[in-house]
Scaffold this motif. Structure first.
Motif, PDB file in Angstrom:
ATOM      1  N   ASP A   1       5.537  -9.778   0.106  1.00  0.00           N
ATOM      2  CA  ASP A   1       4.627  -8.685   0.443  1.00  0.00           C
ATOM      3  C   ASP A   1       4.607  -7.637  -0.671  1.00  0.00           C
ATOM      4  N   LEU A   2       3.516  -6.888  -0.740  1.00  0.00           N
ATOM      5  CA  LEU A   2       3.308  -5.909  -1.811  1.00  0.00           C
ATOM      6  C   LEU A   2       3.314  -4.492  -1.262  1.00  0.00           C
ATOM      7  N   SER A   3       3.713  -3.546  -2.092  1.00  0.00           N
ATOM      8  CA  SER A   3       3.648  -2.137  -1.703  1.00  0.00           C
ATOM      9  C   SER A   3       2.210  -1.653  -1.805  1.00  0.00           C
ATOM     10  N   ILE A   4       1.855  -0.698  -0.937  1.00  0.00           N
ATOM     11  CA  ILE A   4       0.501  -0.121  -0.979  1.00  0.00           C
ATOM     12  C   ILE A   4       0.559   1.386  -1.212  1.00  0.00           C
ATOM     13  N   GLY A   5       1.751   1.955  -1.174  1.00  0.00           N
ATOM     14  CA  GLY A   5       1.865   3.397  -1.384  1.00  0.00           C
ATOM     15  C   GLY A   5       3.317   3.841  -1.355  1.00  0.00           C
ATOM     16  N   PHE A   6       3.581   5.019  -1.930  1.00  0.00           N
ATOM     17  CA  PHE A   6       4.943   5.555  -1.997  1.00  0.00           C
ATOM     18  C   PHE A   6       4.931   6.989  -1.475  1.00  0.00           C
ATOM     19  N   SER A   7       5.953   7.330  -0.672  1.00  0.00           N
ATOM     20  CA  SER A   7       6.068   8.693  -0.162  1.00  0.00           C
ATOM     21  C   SER A   7       7.440   9.250  -0.501  1.00  0.00           C
ATOM     22  N   ILE A   8       7.518  10.574  -0.656  1.00  0.00           N
ATOM     23  CA  ILE A   8       8.774  11.225  -1.030  1.00  0.00           C
ATOM     24  C   ILE A   8       8.809  12.616  -0.410  1.00  0.00           C
ATOM     25  N   TRP A   9      10.015  13.042   0.006  1.00  0.00           N
ATOM     26  CA  TRP A   9      10.198  14.394   0.530  1.00  0.00           C
ATOM     27  C   TRP A   9      11.056  15.181  -0.451  1.00  0.00           C
ATOM     28  N   LEU A  10      10.552  16.366  -0.844  1.00  0.00           N
ATOM     29  CA  LEU A  10      11.262  17.270  -1.751  1.00  0.00           C
ATOM     30  C   LEU A  10      11.812  18.423  -0.915  1.00  0.00           C
TER      31      LEU A  10
END
Length: 559
Positions: A123-132
């Protein structure tokens, strides 16, 4: 009418809808309403309600998007985003000096990848999220959403939640180039809620780089804090513990929002809000877990549990992924030699069982009479009735013959038919076995060592081994499960011949014959590892099963 729990739920839904006038006719073709009609209507109503509830959740999620949730859709926004990450790192190094030193990193953020599925290899990634955390803001970088409106199975998508072909999103290559330096930095720590799959680290490798500094896995950390949690999923943990660190209100699971589907065909706005909430939850959970682990004092001043996690568990995510992707080289020639060696030894061991326990025709007969006592009893009763019916039928024919002979009507068809029928019945009577156990047929004609009932007779009846099943399985008796027999084999000398058979069967059927079938296309054995995956806290592993091995047959050529 007997109903399963699921069927009862559907019936209750229909009852309620009939009272409110929500449902129409239940009859599929006129006449009486059948169980199938009710269950079909219940399934339809349940699906409609779930769709309606999901639509309401989606609308509320889109309406209530926090101001500090940022969803990027223009590649020109990437430099500013990277600068915010740098600002977060600089502030942490200044304001949280040495906070994460025990983990070997200078800063910490929570991240997550959204993907087309959960298979770590294909499977492939479709997006990345991060919390600062110090900046108190989250970001979602979408780059793999697809328009699937009108496709089979995606008729539920509408303009409020679907990704449309002309919707803006980022360019995959530019996102990866932007986030790679940070995610590859060992000095800057990352927390993911990964558990055994280590999904996010696998995703990065497929995208061409490796995540370094992944020193916190909030799923594994929760297992260290409380191994008896009912669920280690992120949302159940937040629902249970969120009040301790300021997370209140409804906590929606992935299924609540997207059902059993990939998020790829949903809008970047909807997925982005959900994804940023995930990393916010992950960060809050990580902070809380870190604090809980740090509470127990030790000689070094740090919490004993935190010290253990820092020294061992924090190193496991990257190690596990390396081992999983590296795989094991298997000596196939060696396995073939072992199969050739063990197969005749297994056959000899099976013959030794027959010889040692004197398993002959008499043994089989006694086993049959013990295991099939009720069948024998039923046969005897049925045979008694057959004999009685035959006797009664003979008497009836004799009466007809006597009547005809007394009236001098022996030339009538009635007389000749009765004589013929009596002869048939007398032949049948001679062929009928006596109605007793001695003459009952054998329901089992041979002993089979792989038959649980046969094995139970040998162990508990023939050898008289004391049944200790209840010590392992409450309410159960006469078990022949492998884990119970292993205990018997260690304690009962009389079972040594069976123990030898079990040992060779395990070697052959669990390892020697199975391992070659589990090899991947690269010729190696790949396994997913899970820390604390057993009741005793040891590692467990499971073979990768996402890709059918027979797909490789299309590449075979004749040699």
């Amino acid at each position: 009418m007997k109903l399963t729990d699921r069927e009862r739920q559907l019936v209750d839904i229909v009852k309620e809808s009939v009272k409110t006038g929500e449902t129409g006719s239940l009859r599929s073709g006129g006449g009486q309403i059948s169980k199938a009609d009710v269950l079909a209507a219940g399934s339809r109503l349940l699906a409609e309600r779930k769709h309606s509830e999901r639509a309401e959740r989606i609308a509320e999620t889109l309406r209530s998007k926090p101001a500090n949730f940022h969803i990027l859709t223009d590649d020109a926004e990437l430099p500013a985003f990277i600068e915010r990450v740098r600002t977060e790192c600089r502030r942490q190094m200044a304001e949280w000096t040495d906070r994460w030193r025990i983990l070997g990193v200078e800063t910490m953020t929570a991240g997550d990848f959204e993907g087309t599925g959960v298979d770590t290899y294909i499977d492939l990634s479709i997006g990345f999220s991060i919390w600062l955390p110090l900046l108190d803001e989250g970001y979602y970088l979408p780059y793999g959403h697809v328009d699937m409106r009108g496709e089979d199975g995606f008729d539920f998508l509408d303009d409020t939640c679907a990704f449309k072909a002309d919707d803006k999103q980022l360019t995959r290559s530019k996102v990866l180039a932007a986030i790679k330096p940070y995610l590859s930095s060992q000095a800057h720590g990352k927390s993911f809620h990964m558990g055994s799959a280590r999904y996010d680290l696998h995703v990065a490798i497929k995208d061409g780089y490796e995540i370094r500094g992944c020193v916190w896995d909030s799923l594994d950390a929760m297992n260290s804090l409380n191994e008896h949690e009912e669920s280690f999923g992120l949302k159940p943990l937040i629902a249970k513990y969120g009040a301790h660190f300021g997370i209140n209100g409804p906590i929606y699971t992935f299924e609540d929002m997207f059902g059993n589907r990939s998020p790829a065909p949903f809008s970047v706005e909807l997925v982005g809000i959900y994804a940023i909430k995930d990393v916010l939850y992950g960060w809050k959970l990580t902070e809380w877990q870190f604090a809980q682990m740090a509470k127990a004092p030790s000689a070094s001043g740090a919490g004993k549990l935190l010290e253990c996690y820092a020294l061992i568990d924090s190193k496991l995510p990257e190690t596990d992924v390396f081992m999983a992707r590296c795989g094991f080289v298997v000596d196939l020639d060696g396995l073939a030699e072992l199969e050739a060696e063990f197969t005749p030894l297994l056959e000899k061991a099976r013959q030794d069982v027959v010889d040692s326990y004197k398993i002959d025709a008499d043994f089989v007969r006694k086993m049959d009479r013990t295991l099939n006592a009720k069948k024998v009893e039923a046969w005897v009763e049925a045979q008694r009735k057959r004999i009685a019916r035959n006797k009664e039928a003979q008497e009836k024919q004799r009466a007809i013959i006597a009547e005809c002979e007394a009236a001098g009507k022996t030339t009538l068809k009635k007389y000749t038919s009765a004589v013929a029928r009596l002869a048939e019945l007398q032949t049948e009577a001679r062929e009928l076995s006596p109605a007793d156990e001695e003459h009952a047929p054998l329901f089992v004609e041979e002993f089979t060592i792989t038959n649980g009932n046969h094995l139970a007779y040998l162990i508990y009846d023939y050898l008289g081994i004391r049944d200790r099943t209840g010590q392992f399985k409450r309410g159960k008796t006469r078990s022949t499960a492998a884990e119970i027999l292993e205990v018997y084999y260690e304690e009962e000398e009389a079972l040594k011949p069976l123990a030898v058979v079990a040992a060779y069967e395990k070697l052959l059927n669990t390892y020697v014959k199975k391992i070659p079938d589990a090899l991947e296309g690269d010729g190696r054995l790949h396994s997913e590892f899970k820390a604390g995956g057993t009741a005793t806290g040891r590692y467990s592993s499971a073979g990768y099963s996402g890709r059918p091995i027979d797909i490789l047959s299309e590449f075979e050529t004749e040699g």
